[in-house]
Design an enzyme around this catalytic site. Sequence first.
Site, PDB file in Angstrom:
ATOM      1  N   GLU A   1       0.819  -1.208   0.000  1.00  0.00           N
ATOM      2  CA  GLU A   1       0.000   0.000   0.000  1.00  0.00           C
ATOM      3  C   GLU A   1       0.860   1.268   0.000  1.00  0.00           C
ATOM      4  O   GLU A   1       2.080   1.222   0.149  1.00  0.00           O
ATOM      5  CB  GLU A   1      -0.949  -0.019   1.200  1.00  0.00           C
ATOM      6  CG  GLU A   1      -2.281  -0.693   0.913  1.00  0.00           C
ATOM      7  CD  GLU A   1      -3.161   0.117  -0.030  1.00  0.00           C
ATOM      8  OE1 GLU A   1      -2.763   1.249  -0.402  1.00  0.00           O
ATOM      9  OE2 GLU A   1      -4.244  -0.364  -0.390  1.00  0.00           O
ATOM     10  N   HIS A   2       0.180   2.389  -0.175  1.00  0.00           N
ATOM     11  CA  HIS A   2       0.802   3.693  -0.356  1.00  0.00           C
ATOM     12  C   HIS A   2       1.806   4.041   0.738  1.00  0.00           C
ATOM     13  O   HIS A   2       1.658   3.658   1.898  1.00  0.00           O
ATOM     14  CB  HIS A   2      -0.277   4.788  -0.415  1.00  0.00           C
ATOM     15  CG  HIS A   2      -1.083   4.874   0.854  1.00  0.00           C
ATOM     16  ND1 HIS A   2      -0.700   5.646   1.929  1.00  0.00           N
ATOM     17  CD2 HIS A   2      -2.237   4.274   1.208  1.00  0.00           C
ATOM     18  CE1 HIS A   2      -1.583   5.532   2.895  1.00  0.00           C
ATOM     19  NE2 HIS A   2      -2.531   4.690   2.490  1.00  0.00           N
ATOM     20  N   ASN A   3       2.858   4.740   0.334  1.00  0.00           N
ATOM     21  CA  ASN A   3       3.853   5.296   1.261  1.00  0.00           C
ATOM     22  C   ASN A   3       4.633   4.247   2.050  1.00  0.00           C
ATOM     23  O   ASN A   3       5.207   4.560   3.090  1.00  0.00           O
ATOM     24  CB  ASN A   3       3.200   6.283   2.237  1.00  0.00           C
ATOM     25  CG  ASN A   3       2.558   7.455   1.527  1.00  0.00           C
ATOM     26  OD1 ASN A   3       1.347   7.463   1.333  1.00  0.00           O
ATOM     27  ND2 ASN A   3       3.363   8.424   1.113  1.00  0.00           N
TER      28      ASN A   3
END
Length: 207
Positions: free
Chosen positions: A138-140
């Site tokens: 997932e993001h980041n």
Amino acid sequence: MIKKQIILVGGGGHAKACLDVIESDSTWYVKGYLDVKQTLSDSYGFDYLGSDLEASKFIHEAQFLITIGQLGYSPIREKLFNELKRINAVFAIVKANNAIVSKKSIIGNGTIVMHGAILQADTFIGENCIINDRVLIEHNSTIGNHCHISTGAIINGGVRIGNGVFIGSGSVLRNGITIGDNCVIGMGAVVTKSIENGLTVFGNPAK
């Protein structure tokens, strides 16, 4: 389109899985593979080029991918990568044609992203990593160098994973946690807290 030549370093079971991914991407032409001995059967149709000591013969004509698997902490992949790096080898970045990779993600040299994997925005994947089938990052999130994220693992947002880490199949990592260098996360583990360097954890919640 002129295809780029790629040489596999390792001819075992993981190499076979990597070949499927490479062949799904029209970017590459497989020149052959290096290993201590001939391991792939002739039915695969790829030339055996000798041991990894022969790599220097090919550094001006092909890119390389380490195709030895990693179960737990595996210094062998890291050692081979660094040896090739010292002779100025160029490393391939391979992505399956059915992987979903954000244009806002960064993938390091020598990393393979396998079938059905999803890399969301602002993810960073280091060098010489295996992002296996159906992994979700997932993001980041940040993955260090020489890591293996196994089949079906879920890395939630903002997770930081160090170098040389093995994440077992079906594991789930809670958002925002940190996994230290050279850790092993067992198959199916649910990791809800940060893990210090060099630890092995299993279970739900992981301990």
